[in-house]
Design an enzyme around this catalytic site. Structure first.
Site, PDB file in Angstrom:
ATOM      1  N   HIS A 129      13.565 -42.764  27.742  1.00 18.82           N
ATOM      2  CA  HIS A 129      12.222 -42.336  28.013  1.00 18.82           C
ATOM      3  C   HIS A 129      11.772 -42.810  29.336  1.00 18.82           C
ATOM      4  O   HIS A 129      12.440 -43.988  29.849  1.00 18.82           O
ATOM      5  CB  HIS A 129      11.309 -42.698  26.802  1.00 18.82           C
ATOM      6  CG  HIS A 129      11.389 -44.314  26.701  1.00 18.82           C
ATOM      7  ND1 HIS A 129      10.500 -45.071  27.525  1.00 18.82           N
ATOM      8  CD2 HIS A 129      11.840 -45.030  25.764  1.00 18.82           C
ATOM      9  CE1 HIS A 129      10.499 -46.456  27.272  1.00 18.82           C
ATOM     10  NE2 HIS A 129      11.234 -46.489  25.973  1.00 18.82           N
ATOM     11  N   GLU A 142      13.534 -46.271  18.538  1.00 14.95           N
ATOM     12  CA  GLU A 142      13.980 -48.097  18.909  1.00 14.95           C
ATOM     13  C   GLU A 142      14.028 -48.732  17.792  1.00 14.95           C
ATOM     14  O   GLU A 142      13.598 -48.322  16.855  1.00 14.95           O
ATOM     15  CB  GLU A 142      13.096 -48.410  20.106  1.00 14.95           C
ATOM     16  CG  GLU A 142      13.469 -49.609  20.712  1.00 14.95           C
ATOM     17  CD  GLU A 142      14.664 -49.494  21.513  1.00 14.95           C
ATOM     18  OE1 GLU A 142      15.825 -49.707  20.945  1.00 14.95           O
ATOM     19  OE2 GLU A 142      14.813 -49.706  22.741  1.00 14.95           O
TER      20      GLU A 142
END
Length: 215
Positions: free
Chosen positions: A22, A95
């Protein structure tokens, strides 16, 4: 390693998988541990995502998969831009879960939990707290998510938008190296690009952590 073979009219099918991290977030800038929590994309994070989208504009992407975390999903949308592409969110692409460390500044955690913090970075395969995930758990869901995407896309090109530690853990699987070495490679930059090809059922890393679209 994955050993899945697909055949169609006696021609081996090629699947190309691009992966990226990201864009830069406020939590990245403030050195906050960012797992299942979320920092907003910065102006640079948005700009870099758009730059990656421009770089991939001529790539015939069939489908985009994103972590369900807001920062990854928004990055994916900026990369897609005005292209008409399916965007699928997956929890398995998130994550690592930092538990009660999530959202806290790294230096504060190191001061309060020096031994555990040291284990996390230096011997990650041994890291285990009552809060959050282990690296082995992340590895299992990383492999599971990759296998799922391969099963859904037996040919063509897909893009996966995910996170730093997730990418590093997945690379230990792709490269067939021990989980203890997860932090020995260069950290993935925000919007850095990875490319994997699957030919004759074998996964091959073509390049990793490529940042030429923002350099």
């Amino acid at each position: 390693m994955i050993n899945i073979i697909y055949r169609k009219k006696e021609i081996w099918i090629l699947l190309t998988i691009y992966l990226t991290r990201h864009g830069l977030t406020e939590w990245n800038v403030n050195r906050r541990m960012q797992g299942w929590g979320n920092g907003e994309l910065t102006e640079k994070g948005i700009s870099d995502a758009k730059a990656l989208g421009k770089r991939l504009k001529e790539v015939p992407i069939d489908k985009v998969y994103s972590s369900s975390s807001k920062r990854a999903f928004e990055t994916a949308k900026y990369i897609i831009g005005d292209r008409e592409l399916s965007l699928i969110q997956m929890d398995d692409l998130r994550e690592i879960n930092f538990g009660d460390w999530d959202g806290r500044i790294r230096e504060e955690i190191e001061a309060e939990y020096p031994d555990e913090f040291k284990v996390f970075w230096e011997t990650p395969h041994l890291f285990n707290r009552n809060s959050g995930e282990t690296f082995e758990h992340v590895r299992k869901r990383a492999i599971r998510s990759l296998q799922h995407i391969i099963e859904e896309n037996k040919e063509g090109t897909v893009l996966i938008v995910t996170h730093s530690i997730f990418l590093r853990v997945l690379m230990t699987y792709i490269k067939d190296i021990p989980l203890s070495d997860v932090f020995k490679s260069t950290p993935p930059g925000n919007t850095s690009l990875f490319k994997i090809e699957m030919t004759d059922g074998e996964l091959k890393l073509i390049f990793e952590n490529d940042m030429q679209h923002v350099e």
